[in-house]
Structures are given as structure tokens and as C-alpha cells.
Design an enzyme around this catalytic site. Structure first.
Site, mmCIF file in Angstrom:
data_model
loop_
_atom_site.group_PDB
_atom_site.id
_atom_site.type_symbol
_atom_site.label_atom_id
_atom_site.label_comp_id
_atom_site.label_asym_id
_atom_site.label_seq_id
_atom_site.Cartn_x
_atom_site.Cartn_y
_atom_site.Cartn_z
ATOM 1 N N ARG A 103 0.837 -1.197 0.000
ATOM 2 C CA ARG A 103 0.000 0.000 0.000
ATOM 3 C C ARG A 103 0.870 1.243 0.000
ATOM 4 O O ARG A 103 1.685 1.428 0.897
ATOM 5 C CB ARG A 103 -0.928 -0.007 1.230
ATOM 6 C CG ARG A 103 -1.926 1.129 1.242
ATOM 7 C CD ARG A 103 -2.928 0.977 2.361
ATOM 8 N NE ARG A 103 -2.317 1.099 3.685
ATOM 9 C CZ ARG A 103 -3.012 1.153 4.807
ATOM 10 N NH1 ARG A 103 -4.324 1.070 4.780
ATOM 11 N NH2 ARG A 103 -2.393 1.268 5.970
ATOM 12 N N THR A 107 -0.937 7.534 -0.915
ATOM 13 C CA THR A 107 -2.234 7.436 -1.598
ATOM 14 C C THR A 107 -3.090 6.277 -1.114
ATOM 15 O O THR A 107 -4.293 6.240 -1.386
ATOM 16 C CB THR A 107 -2.012 7.252 -3.111
ATOM 17 O OG1 THR A 107 -1.358 5.989 -3.339
ATOM 18 C CG2 THR A 107 -1.154 8.377 -3.668
ATOM 19 N N ASP A 199 -0.762 -3.491 12.869
ATOM 20 C CA ASP A 199 -0.326 -3.995 11.569
ATOM 21 C C ASP A 199 -0.099 -5.501 11.679
ATOM 22 O O ASP A 199 0.814 -5.961 12.356
ATOM 23 C CB ASP A 199 0.966 -3.296 11.133
ATOM 24 C CG ASP A 199 1.384 -3.670 9.730
ATOM 25 O OD1 ASP A 199 1.759 -4.841 9.514
ATOM 26 O OD2 ASP A 199 1.319 -2.799 8.840
ATOM 27 N N ASP A 202 3.437 -6.813 10.646
ATOM 28 C CA ASP A 202 4.472 -6.491 11.633
ATOM 29 C C ASP A 202 4.341 -7.362 12.870
ATOM 30 O O ASP A 202 5.350 -7.832 13.424
ATOM 31 C CB ASP A 202 4.395 -5.018 12.026
ATOM 32 C CG ASP A 202 4.945 -4.099 10.952
ATOM 33 O OD1 ASP A 202 5.647 -4.586 10.050
ATOM 34 O OD2 ASP A 202 4.657 -2.888 11.010
#
Length: 208
Positions: A103, A107, A199, A202
Site C-alpha cells: 500500500r 495514496t 499492523d 508487523d
């Protein structure tokens, strides 16, 4: 436009443990694998069966077995690997494909960097797996790309979904059902699910 919430008590209990910020990397990874097997059980509930003749130790019988070609599991890298590993415990003969997306931090648009799927998917049911359905950009891009391979069917399986992600996903793919363990409140300003788990990649791999 279907969303199936898999609210089995074991799924919800394990998800709560995953949400806790002090859950270790090893425990997070283990819990995701356990939940993935439970998700697979629900997602495959409608798989067709056929009767085949077998010999038991005592007699012959017509017994049910899966009909047709088996599923193909598609992992959206890298976090999808956690769900993939768990589902393969339950479906070890499934074919496997990978699609690499990241990602863009500015944006939030998904950028593809890797794509490899089995060649014979036209008669197979495709389960696309990724722990998070947040903005929906990666999931939408992945399914657009996978539809080019013309699988028999597609289902999207995730651990958590945000309302914004569900809405966007089904605006692009109204024919693809979503299976999730929880629908959380919303996205934050960075596109992360709240309250979420952080996340997922992670936390799975111990990175920042």
C-alpha cells in the site's frame, strides 16, 4: 453482497488475545493459524460432496467425499501467509497462489509487485486470504487481477474488516462474498482498522 460474520466463541476468544498489545509475535502467529483453521471450516461449509464406494474393516459402503477439483488458496502477501498456513493444515492438498501488493503510504493505493497462481483454476473455487480488509484497496486490486484467471468462484476471507473496506470492496466486486471474524468500528487517518490488532504483518513477523 454478502458478508458472513464468523462469531464462533473460540474464534472470538482467540481474536481477543490477538488484539492485546502485549501478545508476543510467536503467540500472535500461533493464534492466527488456529483462527484460520476455524475460518476455513465455515468458509468451506458449502463444498459439494459425492458418494464413492469404499471398504471399511467390516463392509462396503457408499461414503461422502469432496466432489470435483479442490480449492486454490490465494495469499495476499505478506500478511496473508498467516491465514494460508492455518488453512493448509485443514486442506493440505489445496493448490496455492500468491499475489504481492503493498500500500502506497501517501495514496493508500495498492501496487502489485508479484503474481503467481496455479494454471488450472477454471474449475476450482478460489479462497483469497488477507488478515485485514481496511481501505479495501489491496483486496479490490487482488480480486480484479485474479478474475482474469477465470476461477470457478471467489471468496474473500479476512480476520478483521472495516465498514469502509466492505463498502468499497462490494462496490467493485458485488459477486464476491466476504467472510470475517469481526467488523470493527472504522479506519483511522492512516487507513488502519480501529480498534483492530495493529499492523498484522508487523505483529506476525516482529517487524516495525
Amino acid at each position: 453482497m454478502t458478508v458472513t460474520l464468523i462469531d464462533h466463541p473460540l474464534v472470538q476468544h482467540k481474536l481477543t488475545l490477538m488484539r492485546k498489545k502485549d501478545t508476543s509475535t510467536a503467540k500472535f502467529r500461533s493464534l492466527l493459524g488456529e483462527i484460520s483453521m476455524l475460518l476455513a471450516y465455515e468458509v468451506t461449509r458449502d463444498m459439494p460432496l459425492k458418494k464413492v464406494e469404499i471398504d471399511t474393516p467390516l463392509s462396503k459402503m457408499n461414503a461422502p467425499m469432496l466432489a470435483g477439483k479442490k480449492v486454490v488458496l490465494i495469499s495476499i502477501m505478506r500478511a496473508g501467509q498467516g491465514i494460508l498456513d492455518g488453512m493448509l493444515q485443514l486442506m493440505p492438498s489445496a493448490r496455492v497462489g500468491h499475489i504481492g501488493l503493498y500500500r502506497d503510504p501517501r495514496t493508500h493505493i495498492a501496487v502489485e509487485y508479484y503474481f503467481k497462481v496455479p494454471g488450472d483454476v477454471s474449475e476450482r473455487d478460489m479462497l483469497v486470504v488477507d488478515p485485514m480488509l481496511a481501505t479495501g484497496n489491496s483486496a479490490v486490486a487482488a480480486v480484479h487481477r485474479l478474475k482474469e484467471t477465470q476461477p470457478h468462484s471467489i471468496k474473500f476471507v479476512c480476520l478483521l474488516a472495516a465498514p469502509e473496506g466492505i463498502e468499497y470492496f462490494h462496490s467493485e466486486h458485488p459477486d464476491v462474498p466476504i467472510f470475517t471474524a469481526a467488523i470493527d468500528d472504522k479506519l483511522d487517518e492512516h487507513g488502519y482498522i480501529l480498534p483492530g490488532v495493529g499492523d498484522a504483518g508487523d505483529r506476525m513477523f516482529g517487524t516495525k
